[in-house]
Scaffold this motif. Structure first.
Motif, PDB file in Angstrom:
ATOM      1  N   THR A  27       0.826  -1.203   0.000  1.00  0.00           N
ATOM      2  CA  THR A  27       0.000   0.000   0.000  1.00  0.00           C
ATOM      3  C   THR A  27       0.866   1.262   0.000  1.00  0.00           C
ATOM      4  O   THR A  27       0.535   2.252  -0.652  1.00  0.00           O
ATOM      5  CB  THR A  27      -0.924  -0.015   1.229  1.00  0.00           C
ATOM      6  OG1 THR A  27      -1.646  -1.257   1.223  1.00  0.00           O
ATOM      7  CG2 THR A  27      -1.917   1.127   1.217  1.00  0.00           C
ATOM      8  N   GLY A  77     -11.233   0.062   2.142  1.00  0.00           N
ATOM      9  CA  GLY A  77     -10.058  -0.790   2.307  1.00  0.00           C
ATOM     10  C   GLY A  77     -10.417  -2.048   3.075  1.00  0.00           C
ATOM     11  O   GLY A  77     -11.475  -2.123   3.714  1.00  0.00           O
ATOM     12  N   ALA A  79      -8.888  -3.013   5.687  1.00  0.00           N
ATOM     13  CA  ALA A  79      -8.823  -2.660   7.108  1.00  0.00           C
ATOM     14  C   ALA A  79     -10.193  -2.147   7.575  1.00  0.00           C
ATOM     15  O   ALA A  79     -10.676  -2.524   8.651  1.00  0.00           O
ATOM     16  CB  ALA A  79      -7.737  -1.611   7.339  1.00  0.00           C
ATOM     17  N   TYR A 121      -2.688  -5.475  11.608  1.00  0.00           N
ATOM     18  CA  TYR A 121      -4.068  -5.191  11.221  1.00  0.00           C
ATOM     19  C   TYR A 121      -5.080  -5.605  12.284  1.00  0.00           C
ATOM     20  O   TYR A 121      -6.261  -5.282  12.171  1.00  0.00           O
ATOM     21  CB  TYR A 121      -4.396  -5.850   9.876  1.00  0.00           C
ATOM     22  CG  TYR A 121      -3.542  -5.293   8.765  1.00  0.00           C
ATOM     23  CD1 TYR A 121      -3.733  -3.993   8.300  1.00  0.00           C
ATOM     24  CD2 TYR A 121      -2.504  -6.042   8.209  1.00  0.00           C
ATOM     25  CE1 TYR A 121      -2.933  -3.459   7.313  1.00  0.00           C
ATOM     26  CE2 TYR A 121      -1.696  -5.515   7.218  1.00  0.00           C
ATOM     27  CZ  TYR A 121      -1.910  -4.220   6.777  1.00  0.00           C
ATOM     28  OH  TYR A 121      -1.114  -3.693   5.805  1.00  0.00           O
ATOM     29  N   PHE A 165       0.677 -16.032   7.766  1.00  0.00           N
ATOM     30  CA  PHE A 165      -0.208 -16.015   8.932  1.00  0.00           C
ATOM     31  C   PHE A 165      -0.642 -17.428   9.330  1.00  0.00           C
ATOM     32  O   PHE A 165      -1.035 -17.671  10.458  1.00  0.00           O
ATOM     33  CB  PHE A 165      -1.461 -15.187   8.651  1.00  0.00           C
ATOM     34  CG  PHE A 165      -1.185 -13.742   8.339  1.00  0.00           C
ATOM     35  CD1 PHE A 165      -0.491 -12.946   9.237  1.00  0.00           C
ATOM     36  CD2 PHE A 165      -1.623 -13.166   7.163  1.00  0.00           C
ATOM     37  CE1 PHE A 165      -0.233 -11.616   8.967  1.00  0.00           C
ATOM     38  CE2 PHE A 165      -1.371 -11.835   6.877  1.00  0.00           C
ATOM     39  CZ  PHE A 165      -0.677 -11.061   7.775  1.00  0.00           C
ATOM     40  N   ASP A 189      -9.668 -12.207   7.287  1.00  0.00           N
ATOM     41  CA  ASP A 189      -8.938 -11.145   6.599  1.00  0.00           C
ATOM     42  C   ASP A 189      -8.126 -11.803   5.494  1.00  0.00           C
ATOM     43  O   ASP A 189      -7.142 -12.494   5.769  1.00  0.00           O
ATOM     44  CB  ASP A 189      -8.023 -10.400   7.577  1.00  0.00           C
ATOM     45  CG  ASP A 189      -7.208  -9.312   6.881  1.00  0.00           C
ATOM     46  OD1 ASP A 189      -7.186  -9.272   5.629  1.00  0.00           O
ATOM     47  OD2 ASP A 189      -6.590  -8.490   7.585  1.00  0.00           O
ATOM     48  N   ALA A 191      -7.024  -9.914   2.783  1.00  0.00           N
ATOM     49  CA  ALA A 191      -6.739  -8.678   2.034  1.00  0.00           C
ATOM     50  C   ALA A 191      -5.889  -8.927   0.797  1.00  0.00           C
ATOM     51  O   ALA A 191      -6.168  -8.392  -0.275  1.00  0.00           O
ATOM     52  CB  ALA A 191      -6.056  -7.670   2.952  1.00  0.00           C
ATOM     53  N   ALA A 192      -4.841  -9.743   0.949  1.00  0.00           N
ATOM     54  CA  ALA A 192      -3.866  -9.898  -0.141  1.00  0.00           C
ATOM     55  C   ALA A 192      -3.996 -11.249  -0.860  1.00  0.00           C
ATOM     56  O   ALA A 192      -3.082 -11.649  -1.574  1.00  0.00           O
ATOM     57  CB  ALA A 192      -2.457  -9.712   0.410  1.00  0.00           C
ATOM     58  N   LYS A 217      -4.987  -4.131  -4.014  1.00  0.00           N
ATOM     59  CA  LYS A 217      -3.867  -5.086  -4.111  1.00  0.00           C
ATOM     60  C   LYS A 217      -4.078  -5.939  -5.360  1.00  0.00           C
ATOM     61  O   LYS A 217      -4.061  -5.412  -6.462  1.00  0.00           O
ATOM     62  CB  LYS A 217      -3.747  -5.896  -2.827  1.00  0.00           C
ATOM     63  CG  LYS A 217      -3.285  -5.038  -1.645  1.00  0.00           C
ATOM     64  CD  LYS A 217      -3.141  -5.837  -0.352  1.00  0.00           C
ATOM     65  CE  LYS A 217      -2.652  -4.935   0.772  1.00  0.00           C
ATOM     66  NZ  LYS A 217      -2.743  -5.600   2.080  1.00  0.00           N
ATOM     67  N   THR A 225      -9.973   1.420  -1.710  1.00  0.00           N
ATOM     68  CA  THR A 225     -11.174   0.581  -1.666  1.00  0.00           C
ATOM     69  C   THR A 225     -10.888  -0.789  -1.064  1.00  0.00           C
ATOM     70  O   THR A 225      -9.755  -1.254  -1.020  1.00  0.00           O
ATOM     71  CB  THR A 225     -11.781   0.346  -3.068  1.00  0.00           C
ATOM     72  OG1 THR A 225     -10.825  -0.354  -3.878  1.00  0.00           O
ATOM     73  CG2 THR A 225     -12.185   1.650  -3.727  1.00  0.00           C
TER      74      THR A 225
HETATM   75  C1  LIG Z   1      -2.996  -4.974   3.150  1.00  0.00           C
HETATM   76  C2  LIG Z   1      -3.642  -5.695   4.258  1.00  0.00           C
HETATM   77  C3  LIG Z   1      -4.696  -5.117   4.961  1.00  0.00           C
HETATM   78  C4  LIG Z   1      -5.172  -3.712   4.697  1.00  0.00           C
HETATM   79  O1  LIG Z   1      -5.761  -3.595   3.448  1.00  0.00           O
HETATM   80  P1  LIG Z   1      -6.273  -2.166   2.917  1.00  0.00           P
HETATM   81  O2  LIG Z   1      -7.095  -2.498   1.733  1.00  0.00           O
HETATM   82  O3  LIG Z   1      -5.037  -1.388   2.587  1.00  0.00           O
HETATM   83  O4  LIG Z   1      -7.049  -1.531   4.013  1.00  0.00           O
HETATM   84  C5  LIG Z   1      -5.298  -5.850   5.965  1.00  0.00           C
HETATM   85  N1  LIG Z   1      -4.893  -7.094   6.262  1.00  0.00           N
HETATM   86  C6  LIG Z   1      -3.868  -7.694   5.605  1.00  0.00           C
HETATM   87  C7  LIG Z   1      -3.485  -9.086   5.976  1.00  0.00           C
HETATM   88  C8  LIG Z   1      -3.200  -7.021   4.581  1.00  0.00           C
HETATM   89  O5  LIG Z   1      -2.210  -7.615   3.911  1.00  0.00           O
END
Ligand SMILES: *Cc1c(COP(=O)(O)O)cnc(C)c1O
Length: 382
Positions: A27, A77, A79, A121, A165, A189, A191-192, A217, A225
């Motif tokens: 990010t 996002g 988060a 996070y 993780f 979560d 996210a990635a 990502k 977003t």
């Molecule tokens: C990048 C990330 C986030 C945050 O994502 P955003 O879209 O930037 O808010 C949360 N958790 C993990 C595991 C991430 O890698």
């Protein structure tokens, strides 16, 4: 450092250098160029006023349908998606409870995180007034240890997807089994965890109540977003706290341009041929691997997955004692001193190793990286 800017652009006017991201979907590096369909959607979105609640609901419904989930919420996002999911899990959608958040009037506000999964996070749950409860130890959580911290005060379990993780953590299947028996919702979560885009239905398909993804990502959508996907009722509770409602989510704004851009990004990501994409990235890795041929003390090889297990290959470069760079710090510094600066991937546990990731740089940046490799590590270097 010499600036490399494109003349006449806003970056040139601000004196901000272009950076080649050969590391990861970080990010802090601002995200890559938005694909044309995403930019088009954002431009079209900005042409007039609309009713924002209607737009966000329509986009949520469309993304839910596309991804095979009951419901979807566009957020600012991943988060934010976690914060809103936790707020919904604790307070529900009763107006008085929404208004009280994050000063909940209930004790049922604990959110369980496996010890081995603690990371930067997990504070997002505290933003929603959740209280972090850790289960197990850094080298593992036994099923009974998770069961032992679950009580009438437990609002949710937050589980983090991704190879780093998941090391030493209780696997999602067993967490879901315990959650089902104890009646506690599970938020993932992830996210990635794109590519593959098919992961947008993986975790909820396994039984998680909701899953968070970053829009900026692997989806290559607007940086500001994210998505919360999952069960209709669970996502509806999170939505009660979300922008533009007068709730904590009011501080987590989603613009109509960002929301429309994210929808276009989801459509695009789902339309890609994942095997062809993988093969294309693999070919980039092979060319970078050949650039290291003959470089003294360097062993470069392709590894099949991203840093968090994403479905793209990377080039792993191990430095021996007679390599031109003494260690990964020195190599990373040399790449960063390049014009334009190149950011390479690192692993804190591997001081003599760095990674080059084809997912995050553009086709026309490959030649810069090859030239940097030859100059930093070339035959004549010692
Ligand atoms: C990048 C990330 C986030 C945050 O994502 P955003 O879209 O930037 O808010 C949360 N958790 C993990 C595991 C991430 O890698």
């Amino acid at each position: 450092m010499t600036m490399t800017t494109v003349a006449g652009t806003i970056y040139a006017r601000l004196g901000i250098s272009r950076v080649i991201n050969a590391a990861d979907t970080f990010t802090a590096l601002g995200g890559g160029p938005l694909p044309e369909p995403v930019l088009t959607a954002m431009r079209e979105a900005s042409t007039c006023h609309i009713q924002l609640v209607d737009l966000l609901d329509a986009i949520g419904a469309r993304i839910a349908e596309l991804t095979g989930n009951e419901a979807a919420l566009v957020t600012s996002g991943a988060a934010t998606a976690i914060t809103l999911a936790v707020a919904g899990a604790i307070a529900g959608s009763d107006p008085a409870a929404v208004e009280a958040t994050p000063d909940h009037r209930t004790d049922r506000r604990e959110v369980v995180v496996l010890c081995a999964q603690r990371n930067q996070y997990d504070r997002m749950l505290r933003l929603a007034g959740g209280r972090l409860v850790v289960a197990g130890y850094s080298d593992g959580t036994a099923p009974w240890q998770l069961e032992a911290v679950i009580s009438e005060r437990t609002a949710a379990i937050l589980w983090f997807a991704g190879s780093q993780f998941e090391n030493y953590a209780l696997d999602l299947d067993r967490v879901l089994g315990i959650a089902r028996r104890t009646g506690v919702p599970v938020i993932v979560d992830a996210a990635a965890q794109i590519p593959p885009a098919a992961n947008m239905r993986l975790y909820t398909g396994l039984g998680a109540d909701a899953v968070a993804f970053s829009g900026g990502k692997g989806l290559r959508g607007p940086q500001g977003t994210g998505l919360l996907l999952g069960r209709g009722e669970f996502v509806a509770r999170a939505r009660a706290h979300a922008f533009p409602r007068p709730a904590i989510g009011r501080a987590m704004k989603v613009s109509k341009e960002d929301a429309c851009g994210l929808l276009a990004a989801v459509e695009l990501a789902l339309s890609l041929d994942q095997d062809a994409e993988y093969a294309r990235y693999r070919a980039v890795c092979e060319r970078l691997e050949s650039a290291f041929a003959g470089c003294r003390g360097v062993n470069a090889r392709i590894v099949p997955l991203g840093n968090l297990g994403q479905a793209y290959p990377r080039l792993r470069v191990d430095l021996g004692p007679d390599a031109a760079a003494a260690n990964a710090d020195a190599a990373a510094a040399a790449f960063l001193a390049w014009t334009p600066p190149i950011v390479v991937g690192r692993d804190a546990l591997l001081p003599s190793t760095f990674f080059l990731n084809p997912f995050t740089f553009e086709a026309d940046e490959e030649a810069d990286i090859v030239e940097a490799i030859r100059t930093i590590f070339g035959r004549d270097k010692k």
